[in-house]
Design an enzyme around this catalytic site. Structure first.
Site, PDB file in Angstrom:
ATOM      1  N   TYR A   1      -4.797   9.500  -1.534  1.00 45.44           N
ATOM      2  CA  TYR A   1      -3.582   9.590  -1.214  1.00 45.44           C
ATOM      3  C   TYR A   1      -2.434   9.733  -2.339  1.00 45.44           C
ATOM      4  O   TYR A   1      -1.671  11.055  -2.361  1.00 45.44           O
ATOM      5  CB  TYR A   1      -2.879   8.757  -0.186  1.00 45.44           C
ATOM      6  CG  TYR A   1      -3.839   8.457   1.147  1.00 45.44           C
ATOM      7  CD1 TYR A   1      -3.711   9.356   2.059  1.00 45.44           C
ATOM      8  CD2 TYR A   1      -4.673   7.521   1.209  1.00 45.44           C
ATOM      9  CE1 TYR A   1      -4.412   9.347   3.228  1.00 45.44           C
ATOM     10  CE2 TYR A   1      -5.380   7.427   2.222  1.00 45.44           C
ATOM     11  CZ  TYR A   1      -5.338   8.155   3.318  1.00 45.44           C
ATOM     12  OH  TYR A   1      -6.344   8.103   4.350  1.00 45.44           O
TER      13      TYR A   1
ATOM     14  N   GLU B   1       0.827  -1.194  -0.134  1.00 44.32           N
ATOM     15  CA  GLU B   1      -0.235  -0.076   0.028  1.00 44.32           C
ATOM     16  C   GLU B   1       0.975   1.353  -0.052  1.00 44.32           C
ATOM     17  O   GLU B   1       0.515   2.090  -0.704  1.00 44.32           O
ATOM     18  CB  GLU B   1      -1.024   0.044   1.270  1.00 44.32           C
ATOM     19  CG  GLU B   1      -1.880   1.139   1.147  1.00 44.32           C
ATOM     20  CD  GLU B   1      -2.663   1.670   2.390  1.00 44.32           C
ATOM     21  OE1 GLU B   1      -1.913   1.420   3.660  1.00 44.32           O
ATOM     22  OE2 GLU B   1      -3.920   2.010   2.311  1.00 44.32           O
TER      23      GLU B   1
ATOM     24  N   CYS C   1      -7.869   9.218   6.052  1.00 46.30           N
ATOM     25  CA  CYS C   1      -7.876   9.198   7.367  1.00 46.30           C
ATOM     26  C   CYS C   1      -6.601   9.542   7.961  1.00 46.30           C
ATOM     27  O   CYS C   1      -6.416  10.368   9.166  1.00 46.30           O
ATOM     28  CB  CYS C   1      -8.010   7.728   7.760  1.00 46.30           C
ATOM     29  SG  CYS C   1      -9.735   7.066   7.740  1.00 46.30           S
TER      30      CYS C   1
ATOM     31  N   ARG D   1      -7.092  12.017  11.443  1.00 46.49           N
ATOM     32  CA  ARG D   1      -8.192  12.551  11.826  1.00 46.49           C
ATOM     33  C   ARG D   1      -9.282  11.509  12.570  1.00 46.49           C
ATOM     34  O   ARG D   1      -9.992  11.669  13.562  1.00 46.49           O
ATOM     35  CB  ARG D   1      -9.070  13.263  10.665  1.00 46.49           C
ATOM     36  CG  ARG D   1      -9.463  12.173   9.643  1.00 46.49           C
ATOM     37  CD  ARG D   1     -10.466  12.973   8.761  1.00 46.49           C
ATOM     38  NE  ARG D   1     -10.517  11.834   7.831  1.00 46.49           N
ATOM     39  CZ  ARG D   1     -11.937  10.866   7.852  1.00 46.49           C
ATOM     40  NH1 ARG D   1     -12.477  10.816   8.954  1.00 46.49           N
ATOM     41  NH2 ARG D   1     -11.864  10.171   7.045  1.00 46.49           N
TER      42      ARG D   1
ATOM     43  N   ASP E   1      -9.532   3.696  13.236  1.00 47.29           N
ATOM     44  CA  ASP E   1     -10.256   2.509  13.831  1.00 47.29           C
ATOM     45  C   ASP E   1      -9.127   1.543  14.464  1.00 47.29           C
ATOM     46  O   ASP E   1      -8.156   1.038  13.698  1.00 47.29           O
ATOM     47  CB  ASP E   1     -10.570   1.782  12.239  1.00 47.29           C
ATOM     48  CG  ASP E   1     -11.064   0.287  12.786  1.00 47.29           C
ATOM     49  OD1 ASP E   1     -10.918  -0.375  13.676  1.00 47.29           O
ATOM     50  OD2 ASP E   1     -11.513  -0.283  11.794  1.00 47.29           O
TER      51      ASP E   1
HETATM   52  N1  U5P Z   1      -9.350   3.944   8.906  1.00 50.44           N
HETATM   53  C1  U5P Z   1      -8.372   3.908   9.571  1.00 50.44           C
HETATM   54  N2  U5P Z   1      -7.275   4.060   8.871  1.00 50.44           N
HETATM   55  C2  U5P Z   1      -6.944   4.137   7.729  1.00 50.44           C
HETATM   56  C3  U5P Z   1      -8.146   4.319   6.724  1.00 50.44           C
HETATM   57  C4  U5P Z   1      -9.486   4.195   7.467  1.00 50.44           C
HETATM   58  O1  U5P Z   1      -8.733   3.601  10.901  1.00 50.44           O
HETATM   59  O2  U5P Z   1      -5.970   4.229   7.374  1.00 50.44           O
HETATM   60  C5  U5P Z   1     -10.750   3.980   9.211  1.00 50.44           C
HETATM   61  C6  U5P Z   1     -11.343   5.188  10.287  1.00 50.44           C
HETATM   62  O3  U5P Z   1     -10.911   5.361  11.581  1.00 50.44           O
HETATM   63  C7  U5P Z   1     -12.668   5.117  10.270  1.00 50.44           C
HETATM   64  C8  U5P Z   1     -13.136   4.464   8.644  1.00 50.44           C
HETATM   65  O4  U5P Z   1     -13.184   3.971  11.083  1.00 50.44           O
HETATM   66  O5  U5P Z   1     -11.921   3.958   8.309  1.00 50.44           O
HETATM   67  C9  U5P Z   1     -13.275   5.689   7.955  1.00 50.44           C
HETATM   68  O6  U5P Z   1     -14.631   6.225   8.272  1.00 50.44           O
HETATM   69  P1  U5P Z   1     -14.741   7.944   8.584  1.00 50.44           P
HETATM   70  O7  U5P Z   1     -13.903   8.386   9.663  1.00 50.44           O
HETATM   71  O8  U5P Z   1     -14.585   8.669   7.109  1.00 50.44           O
HETATM   72  O9  U5P Z   1     -16.236   7.909   8.813  1.00 50.44           O
END
Ligand code: U5P
Length: 315
Positions: A146, A60, A198, A218, A221
């Site tokens: 990105y 990635e 994110c 920002r 997960d």
């Molecule tokens: N997310 C990550 N890391 C990444 C990409 C996505 O943790 O690199 C997770 C975000 O934290 C969230 C979801 O749970 O994908 C995106 O949803 P949102 O924040 O745009 O609603």
């Protein structure tokens, strides 16, 4: 160990996180504003209390660095982490004529018959992205995510800004500068992205011949995304340090909305009950520039980990 900082975050959110609804209708517990620090002189921060796939992380990152925004490259490495977002755009388009895929993320978990249909449609989708050039150009792309922003940010007068090249030049020529920043957050183009970035913005810092990197994420997960994001940005720090003849120091990970999805609680408790191993080492077996490296040039040595833990992704 590196796992400690991560376990501390999981513990904190499980014990004192605020319950919140979210865009995906899954429900989360979350905290706002959390920081972790990973010192790369101690090894490479690939978590050991569950298996994290370095291959998915590295392919990635290479894809970002190539300025690529089409999942075809990822699929060639059997990397499926972005599929759901490309698939979503396809099944919502007029070209899609198969069974209704509305809300496929939740329905695939709850309805076994639907899950079979979904898996079949996804398989066909992937094959078409890999083998049909026209289809791939139209539906393999995730919009201006990105890769586009890092390497080809569209300037106001039609010029193209290569933030990564500018970053490397800046680090080499003005190491003390406080402007070593790359932003993926381009407000003018958010609408065209499958998922607004994110990992929003990062900054480098040079002191005593050592290079550090801070990421502002920002939204995180914690169970599925964060272990990946830690490894990915640690790899980016190692690559940029090597490119600039500096030693890699700290990766500082700052997270805005740090959340655990309610359907990950059990998986989190399993992971929290495990004891960590010593971290592995990263080896780069080539002299090529960071922009020309391929996955085959990397090696992770001495990675000992507990088994992977499966959990559903929120789309
Ligand atoms: N997310 C990550 N890391 C990444 C990409 C996505 O943790 O690199 C997770 C975000 O934290 C969230 C979801 O749970 O994908 C995106 O949803 P949102 O924040 O745009 O609603």
């Amino acid at each position: 160990s590196f796992d400690n900082a991560y376990h501390k975050l999981m513990n904190q959110v499980m014990e004192s996180g605020t319950e919140k609804t979210d865009r995906t209708n899954t429900g989360t517990k979350s905290v706002f504003g959390h920081q972790m620090r990973f010192d790369l002189s101690e090894g490479f921060p690939l978590l050991t209390t569950k298996k994290v796939s370095f291959k998915l992380v590295a392919t990635e990152l290479i894809w970002f660095l190539r300025g690529d925004t089409n999942i075809k490259y990822l699929l060639q490495y059997n990397n499926n982490i972005w599929n759901e977002w490309a698939f979503k755009k396809y099944v919502e388009s007029d070209d899609y004529t198969g069974p209704d895929m509305t809300d496929f993320g939740h329905r695939a978990l709850e309805d076994e018959a639907f899950n079979k249909q979904y898996k079949a449609e996804m398989k066909t989708f992937k094959e078409k992205v890999l083998n049909d050039d026209d289809f791939s150009k139209k539906y393999g792309t995730l919009g201006n995510v990105y890769g586009k922003q890092w390497r080809h940010w569209a300037g106001p007068n039609g010029e193209v800004i290569d933030q990564m090249k500018n970053l490397i030049d800046g680090l080499k020529n003005k190491p003390d500068s406080r402007r070593h920043i790359v932003s993926a957050w381009n407000p003018a183009e958010i609408e065209t992205m499958a998922l607004p970035p994110c990992h929003t913005l990062f900054q480098f810092y040079v002191a005593d011949g050592k290079l550090s990197l801070q990421l502002y994420q920002r939204s995180g997960d914690i169970f599925l995304g964060i272990p990946f994001n830690i490894a990915s940005y640690s790899l980016l720090l190692a690559l940029v340090a090597r490119e600039c003849n500096l030693e890699a120091a700290e990766f500082v990970h700052t997270i805005g909305d740090a959340h655990i999805y309610s359907n990950h609680f059990e998986a989190v408790n399993t992971q929290l009950s495990r004891t960590s191993y010593a971290p592995p080492e990263l080896k780069i077996k080539s002299d090529k520039s960071m922009f020309e490296l391929e996955y085959e040039d990397f090696e992770i040595e001495g990675y000992e980990s507990h088994p992977a833990i499966k959990a559903p992704i929120a789309v």
